[in-house]
Design a protein around this motif. Structure first.
Motif, short mmCIF file in Angstrom:
data_model
loop_
_atom_site.label_atom_id
_atom_site.label_comp_id
_atom_site.label_asym_id
_atom_site.label_seq_id
_atom_site.Cartn_x
_atom_site.Cartn_y
_atom_site.Cartn_z
N CYS A 203 104.02 103.38 100.77
CA CYS A 203 104.81 104.94 101.10
C CYS A 203 105.54 104.01 102.10
N GLU A 204 106.63 104.61 103.01
CA GLU A 204 108.06 104.05 104.31
C GLU A 204 107.21 105.25 105.32
N CYS A 205 106.39 104.86 106.74
CA CYS A 205 106.72 106.07 107.51
C CYS A 205 107.29 105.65 108.99
N LYS A 206 108.58 106.81 109.08
CA LYS A 206 109.10 106.18 110.40
C LYS A 206 108.89 107.20 111.33
N TYR A 207 108.77 106.68 112.49
CA TYR A 207 108.34 107.76 113.93
C TYR A 207 109.50 108.54 114.32
N GLU A 208 109.89 109.64 114.29
CA GLU A 208 110.38 110.15 114.78
C GLU A 208 111.02 111.20 115.91
N GLU A 209 112.02 110.79 117.33
CA GLU A 209 112.04 111.57 118.58
C GLU A 209 113.33 112.12 118.87
N ARG A 210 113.15 113.40 119.76
CA ARG A 210 114.26 114.12 120.42
C ARG A 210 114.31 115.23 121.26
N SER A 211 115.01 115.36 121.90
CA SER A 211 114.95 115.60 123.16
C SER A 211 115.36 117.63 122.71
N THR A 212 114.87 118.53 122.73
CA THR A 212 114.99 119.31 122.67
C THR A 212 115.79 120.26 124.08
N THR A 213 115.47 119.64 125.00
CA THR A 213 116.06 120.30 127.05
C THR A 213 116.89 119.72 126.55
#
Length: 198
Positions: free
Chosen positions: A92-102
């Motif tokens: 399995c290849e896991c990636k951390y993703e983040e975004r700013s809804t604001t």
């Protein structure tokens, strides 16, 4: 008086648009969330697991912190028995993703504000501006005269059937038509400049 009123309206309109953009930019800067206060919808871990033996491939998403972004914390329920978990997780290849809804919301607000301001300005140009501008007394007779001369020159340009004109006469008429067009252009330029200056 009317051109001054329209200029004042345009300046006031520009000030309001610039102040709205400035407020939106300040909101974007002041409301940037810190790492600790991120909501769970802004962060996620995405694990892409290929097919393993008789198990088909799958994509798993879970809202976890960056330190917990691995197969053991994200893949639930585990599709393989306990002794195959390690081999399955290595695939399995896991990636951390983040975004700013604001930030996304602020950008959408700025975009909608600009589009709304442009629509208001277009409505002003289409509805109010023709009411403010009066028809100019100088250009109206000029347009009527141009239409009459165009009709006359078109009628003169169409030769009657069977009649051949003399080449000298054709040259004189051509020169006369060119001279008339130049006079019309000069007249039009003078009246346009007079209108711009007044």
């Amino acid at each position: 008086v009317f051109p001054q009123a329209s200029m004042m309206f345009a300046q006031c309109f520009q000030r309001r648009v610039s102040s709205m953009l400035l407020m939106a930019l300040l909101c974007c800067i002041l409301s940037s969330p810190a790492e600790a206060s991120k909501s769970s919808e802004d962060i996620r871990c995405k694990c892409i697991c290929p097919p393993y033996r008789n198990i088909s491939g799958n994509i798993y998403n879970k809202n976890v912190l960056q330190k917990d972004c691995n197969c053991l914390h994200v893949v639930e329920p585990m599709p393989v028995p306990g002794n195959d978990v390690e081999a399955y997780c290595l695939l399995c290849e896991c990636k951390y993703e983040e975004r700013s809804t604001t930030t996304i919301k602020v950008i959408i607000i700025i975009y909608l504000s600009v589009v709304g301001a442009l629509l208001l300005y277009m409505a002003f140009l289409v509805l109010v501006d023709p009411l403010i501008r009066k028809p100019d007394a100088y250009t109206q007779p000029l347009h009527n005269e141009e239409e009459n001369e165009d009709a006359r020159s078109l009628a003169a340009a169409l030769p009657t059937a069977g009649a051949r004109a003399n080449t000298v006469l054709e040259r004189v008429e051509g020169a006369q038509q060119r001279w008339k067009r130049q006079v019309q252009e000069q007249r039009k330029t003078v009246f346009d400049r007079h209108k711009m200056l007044s």
